[in-house]
Scaffold this active site. Structure first.
Site, PDB file in Angstrom:
ATOM      1  N   SER A   1       0.758  -1.064  -0.054  1.00 54.27           N
ATOM      2  CA  SER A   1       0.156  -0.164  -0.084  1.00 54.27           C
ATOM      3  C   SER A   1       0.954   1.116  -0.162  1.00 54.27           C
ATOM      4  O   SER A   1       1.784   1.384  -0.987  1.00 54.27           O
ATOM      5  CB  SER A   1      -1.017  -0.116   1.243  1.00 54.27           C
ATOM      6  OG  SER A   1      -2.091   0.923   1.052  1.00 54.27           O
TER       7      SER A   1
ATOM      8  N   ASP B   1      -9.215  -4.085  -5.616  1.00 53.33           N
ATOM      9  CA  ASP B   1      -8.703  -3.530  -4.525  1.00 53.33           C
ATOM     10  C   ASP B   1      -9.039  -2.321  -4.248  1.00 53.33           C
ATOM     11  O   ASP B   1      -9.357  -1.423  -5.006  1.00 53.33           O
ATOM     12  CB  ASP B   1      -7.096  -3.177  -4.690  1.00 53.33           C
ATOM     13  CG  ASP B   1      -6.356  -2.943  -3.328  1.00 53.33           C
ATOM     14  OD1 ASP B   1      -6.935  -2.070  -2.573  1.00 53.33           O
ATOM     15  OD2 ASP B   1      -5.189  -3.377  -3.198  1.00 53.33           O
TER      16      ASP B   1
ATOM     17  N   HIS C   1      -7.304  -6.147  -0.314  1.00 53.38           N
ATOM     18  CA  HIS C   1      -6.224  -4.860  -0.407  1.00 53.38           C
ATOM     19  C   HIS C   1      -5.012  -5.600  -0.553  1.00 53.38           C
ATOM     20  O   HIS C   1      -4.534  -6.350   0.607  1.00 53.38           O
ATOM     21  CB  HIS C   1      -6.329  -3.838   0.797  1.00 53.38           C
ATOM     22  CG  HIS C   1      -5.349  -2.730   0.641  1.00 53.38           C
ATOM     23  ND1 HIS C   1      -4.977  -2.235  -0.512  1.00 53.38           N
ATOM     24  CD2 HIS C   1      -4.809  -2.249   1.740  1.00 53.38           C
ATOM     25  CE1 HIS C   1      -3.799  -1.215  -0.171  1.00 53.38           C
ATOM     26  NE2 HIS C   1      -3.819  -1.303   1.159  1.00 53.38           N
TER      27      HIS C   1
END
Length: 511
Positions: free
Chosen positions: A225, A452, A480
């Site tokens: 991320s 996602d 995610h």
């Protein structure tokens, strides 16, 4: 609620511990081989690059901890305050076959890398990776054990998280703005000395100090991320020092903050649609069994009711619209949390909001005693420094509401208003949106998940195009990030890259 640039990895670790919902990152030489000459280190930075880490036990079996010294201000190294950055490692299980150090970062910004290492990565990463690498984590500046940013007391944070983030009257807008201003003042009062120096660029420079202190000529790294932005920034600053970089759940550094928030809003709508499709096929779906559109309408109506009539939670706090929205969105990060969300929604619709409140608390990293980690303080501190504010005034938010609500009829309003927080930040942004190319770097592996919610798949495609040596690996699925989430195809491709340096075939797709 500040969903922007949040990550599953911190939330996932909490799910794993609290609800058992989370399942377990250059082609080029190894990290200990010097294929290219190391760029000259400025004289003023040599004491930092030449420091020796003093490893010690840190209360967790098998782990060592140390402290890395870094300049508060890289423009004045040695002339001002130094920062003490916390580092932890677990040594390779096959020392004779060791390839070097593997640095991990769970994202956020604001997620504790050390917490992630000790609670998940050092045990949850595949055994063949842990056998060949020392697993290493450093809490970035301003985060967790590394000079943490502080902003509010726990009681003040409870009040902040309850603030109505879908104002529909001037007085409600004024209260939201006042909450943002109070938050920002609290950060300045409690953390003013470090607040101007927690940017991603500075954190990436700290990573290079750590690389040198670990004795590695090149950096091997898995970032999830926001950790992909940190890793890509490192690669752009130090392309000749890139070893094997996995960037999983990629951010697009070329986007403005407003565009980032709008894209992420659409990402959460995509994730909710996947959840609703699954839900309405079940007789027990709390949002009905007719259609996705009907489920969306029912959820929207439920949020509207909570705006004026919060429900009980079994404790002193009540569940209003803001906390309920956060709880639902938190469950969008990982499809394995959908059963918990269905149960929580079913109870909340009966007036029992404790399940959704628990999901919101996991997202905010609030424990059962009412204490918060510094995640939600470090998060805006980094974001508001890295990019100019998405909106400068409430009027700008109102002008953009149609676009946000089109992107997500249920979540769009809350996400638009949550993006106003940086407008009142006490220090100006030092970063700007721009492409990162890392020209000359060894092969880098970018990983994207098609549904996602937090880092939409187009961002991974964009980052892979920007980085001159990147290969894109695609996971066709929900949730995610992709590594360690159950796809053998994804895990094998990443493990092979980390161990051999060979990226997968271009455009490889996994299920």
């Amino acid at each position: 609620m500040d969903i922007s640039r949040r990550t599953l990895r911190t939330l996932g670790a909490a799910f794993a511990a609290a609800a058992l919902l989370f399942s377990g990152c250059s082609s080029g030489s190894s990290t200990t081989a010097a294929a290219q000459p190391t760029p000259r280190v400025p004289a003023a930075l040599k004491p930092y690059y030449e420091q020796t880490l003093q490893w010690r036990g840190c209360g967790e079996a098998g782990f060592e901890c140390a402290t890395l010294k870094a300049p508060l201000d890289y423009a004045r190294p040695g002339q001002g305050r130094d920062l003490k950055l916390a580092v932890s490692r677990k040594k390779a299980t096959r020392s004779g076959q060791r390839l070097g150090s593997l640095l991990v970062n769970p994202g956020g910004p604001g997620g504790s890398a050390i917490g992630y290492l000790q609670s998940f990565a050092a045990l949850g990463y595949p055994a063949r990776v842990r056998a060949r690498y020392d697993m290493v984590a450093m809490d970035p500046r301003g985060v967790a054990a590394s000079e943490p940013v502080r902003c509010l007391s726990d009681k003040q944070m409870d009040s902040y998280t309850r603030t109505d983030q879908t104002p529909d009257a001037p007085a409600e807008t004024d209260r939201l703005v006042a909450a943002y201003k109070k938050f920002a003042r609290g950060c300045a009062d409690r953390s003013g000395k470090v607040l101007a120096h927690v940017s991603t660029v500075e954190a990436a420079r700290d990573m290079d100090l750590l690389r040198a202190a670990l004795g590695d000529n090149r950096l091997t790294y898995v970032g999830a991320s926001y950790g992909t932005f940190l890793g890509a920034t490192y690669a752009d600053l130090y392309p000749s020092r890139v070893g094997r970089l996995v960037l999983d759940g990629a951010l697009d550094p070329a986007l403005s903050s407003r565009r980032t928030n709008l894209d992420q809003t659409a990402g959460f709508e995509t994730a909710f649609t996947a959840f609703a499709k699954d839900c309405v096929r079940r007789d027990s779906c709390p949002l009905g069994t007719r259609s996705v559109a009907d489920a969306r309408d029912r959820l929207g109506s439920f949020f509207t009711r909570l705006d004026s009539r919060p429900v009980a939670t079994g404790g002193s706090r009540r569940l209003g619209e803001s906390l309920a929205t956060t709880g639902v969105m938190a469950a969008m990060y990982d499809e394995s949390s959908w059963p918990q969300l269905r149960t929580a929604l079913r109870a909340a619709l009966r007036g029992e909001g404790g399940g959704l409140l628990n999901l919101a608390d996991l997202y905010y990293e609030r424990d059962s005693g009412g204490s918060y980690t510094n995640l939600m303080y470090a998060n805006p501190a980094v974001n508001c420094l890295d990019l100019p504010a998405a909106f400068r005034t409430p009027a700008e938010v109102e002008q953009s509401l149609p676009a946000f609500k089109k992107a997500s009829p249920v979540f769009g309003g809350a996400l638009a208003w949550s993006a106003l927080n940086c407008a009142y930040w006490p220090v100006p942004a030092t970063g700007r949106p721009h492409a990162l190319t890392a020209k000359g770097a060894a092969p880098i592996l970018v990983v994207g998940t098609t549904r996602d919610p937090a880092t939409p798949y187009p961002w991974a495609r964009s980052l892979a195009r920007q980085l001159s040596s990147a290969t894109l690996l695609t996971y066709e699925g929900d949730g995610h990030t992709a590594y360690g989430r159950g796809s053998r195809c994804i895990d094998d491709a990443i493990d092979t890259y980390l161990i051999s340096g060979r990226p997968p075939a271009p455009a490889k797709r996994c299920h």
